[in-house]
Design a protein around this motif. Structure first.
Motif, PDB file in Angstrom:
ATOM      1  N   ALA A 233       0.828  -1.209   0.000  1.00 11.82           N
ATOM      2  CA  ALA A 233       0.000   0.000   0.000  1.00 11.82           C
ATOM      3  C   ALA A 233       0.859   1.254   0.000  1.00 11.82           C
ATOM      4  CB  ALA A 233      -0.926  -0.005   1.221  1.00 11.82           C
TER       5      ALA A 233
ATOM      6  N   GLY B 115       0.912   3.372  -3.524  1.00 11.39           N
ATOM      7  CA  GLY B 115       0.365   4.720  -3.393  1.00 11.39           C
ATOM      8  C   GLY B 115       1.396   5.778  -3.745  1.00 11.39           C
TER       9      GLY B 115
ATOM     10  N   VAL C 207      -7.146   3.593  -2.569  1.00 13.00           N
ATOM     11  CA  VAL C 207      -7.027   3.101  -3.940  1.00 13.00           C
ATOM     12  C   VAL C 207      -8.126   3.701  -4.817  1.00 13.00           C
ATOM     13  CG1 VAL C 207      -7.291   1.060  -5.394  1.00 13.00           C
ATOM     14  CG2 VAL C 207      -5.824   0.968  -3.385  1.00 13.00           C
TER      15      VAL C 207
ATOM     16  N   THR D   4      -3.397   5.643   1.624  1.00 15.74           N
ATOM     17  CA  THR D   4      -2.580   4.436   1.504  1.00 15.74           C
ATOM     18  C   THR D   4      -1.357   4.505   2.412  1.00 15.74           C
ATOM     19  OG1 THR D   4      -1.457   5.387  -0.436  1.00 15.74           O
ATOM     20  CG2 THR D   4      -3.329   3.912  -0.849  1.00 15.74           C
TER      21      THR D   4
ATOM     22  N   VAL E 244      -2.448   0.101  -9.710  1.00 15.74           N
ATOM     23  CA  VAL E 244      -3.040  -0.199  -8.405  1.00 15.74           C
ATOM     24  C   VAL E 244      -3.797  -1.526  -8.396  1.00 15.74           C
ATOM     25  CG1 VAL E 244      -3.295   2.262  -7.942  1.00 15.74           C
ATOM     26  CG2 VAL E 244      -5.260   0.980  -8.773  1.00 15.74           C
TER      27      VAL E 244
ATOM     28  N   LEU F 248      -2.617  -4.181  -5.967  1.00 17.31           N
ATOM     29  CA  LEU F 248      -2.883  -3.780  -4.589  1.00 17.31           C
ATOM     30  C   LEU F 248      -4.328  -4.075  -4.210  1.00 17.31           C
ATOM     31  CD1 LEU F 248      -2.079  -2.465  -1.942  1.00 17.31           C
ATOM     32  CD2 LEU F 248      -2.486  -0.229  -2.984  1.00 17.31           C
ATOM     33  N   VAL F 249      -5.251  -3.864  -5.132  1.00 21.72           N
ATOM     34  CA  VAL F 249      -6.663  -4.180  -4.866  1.00 21.72           C
ATOM     35  C   VAL F 249      -6.822  -5.668  -4.588  1.00 21.72           C
ATOM     36  CG1 VAL F 249      -8.983  -4.232  -5.843  1.00 21.72           C
ATOM     37  CG2 VAL F 249      -7.512  -2.255  -6.251  1.00 21.72           C
TER      38      VAL F 249
END
Length: 213
Positions: A33, A37, A100, A134, A193, A196-197
């Motif tokens: 994160a 970010g 996000v 983030t 991103v 990361l999700v």
């Protein structure tokens, strides 16, 4: 002496920090994160002055860049106490996902702003706010997810990862801007991103921070 060789008394290096992070999904999410970010924020922010220079005269561009980046920095830091409060109230993963979503909105707004400076300013404010979410939630989750004996080394690993992500984004963003333009840059930043999700949505059993490896 036994006290000097006990696991809790050893100085943990970067390799030890990585071993701890690799075994703890919450720690991996925290580092991801922070790094992702920062990557998205740097990639878009670094080329925004160039974008503004395309639509403003030399006499105006410095003033406009100053205003837009001031709005961006306000988004990064002005609401950090609120972000911290929400991190405690909603939970770390929820705020990471909110961050996000805010970064995606920022990329969409900035990427479609064209040469409309107020719209671009809104995009940069959202970019700063998404970075804040983030960063605050990710660093909090990381700190809580690792044993206290390796926390300083893990924080150093996080800072290194974040710095490398930002440096790579800054270097790549100039090339992308030159070859494909600002809208494509924001699209690629949004795509960045996606991992990361997936990581944030993966549910894992909690691990006690001070549990021995």
């Amino acid at each position: 002496t036994p006290a000097a060789t006990a696991p809790g008394a050893r100085r943990a290096g970067m390799r030890a920090a990585w071993r701890v992070v690799r075994r703890r999904p919450a720690a991996r999410l925290g580092i991801a994160a922070v790094a992702v970010g920062h990557l998205v924020m740097v990639a878009v922010m670094a080329m925004t002055p160039v974008r503004l220079g395309e639509s403003h005269s030399d006499a105006d561009v410095l003033r406009v860049v100053g205003i837009v980046l001031s709005v961006h920095i306000a988004g990064m830091y002005a609401f950090s106490p609120v972000v911290g409060w929400l991190t405690d109230r909603w939970g770390r993963r929820a705020v990471i996902l909110t961050g996000v979503g805010t970064l995606l909105a920022a990329c969409a707004v900035a990427g479609t702003a064209g040469h409309h400076t107020p719209r671009l300013s809104v995009g940069l404010a959202l970019l700063g706010l998404g970075w804040s979410a983030t960063m605050v939630a990710g660093s909090t989750l990381l700190s809580e997810a690792v044993p206290s004996r390796v926390r300083p080394s893990v924080q150093g690993l996080s800072d290194l990862t974040m710095g490398l992500a930002g440096a790579g984004a800054a270097a790549a963003s100039g090339f992308v801007m030159r070859v494909a333009g600002y809208p494509t840059l924001t699209l690629l930043a949004a795509i960045a991103v996606v991992p990361l999700v997936a990581l944030a949505l993966r549910r894992v059993p909690p691990t006690a921070p001070d549990e021995e490896e």
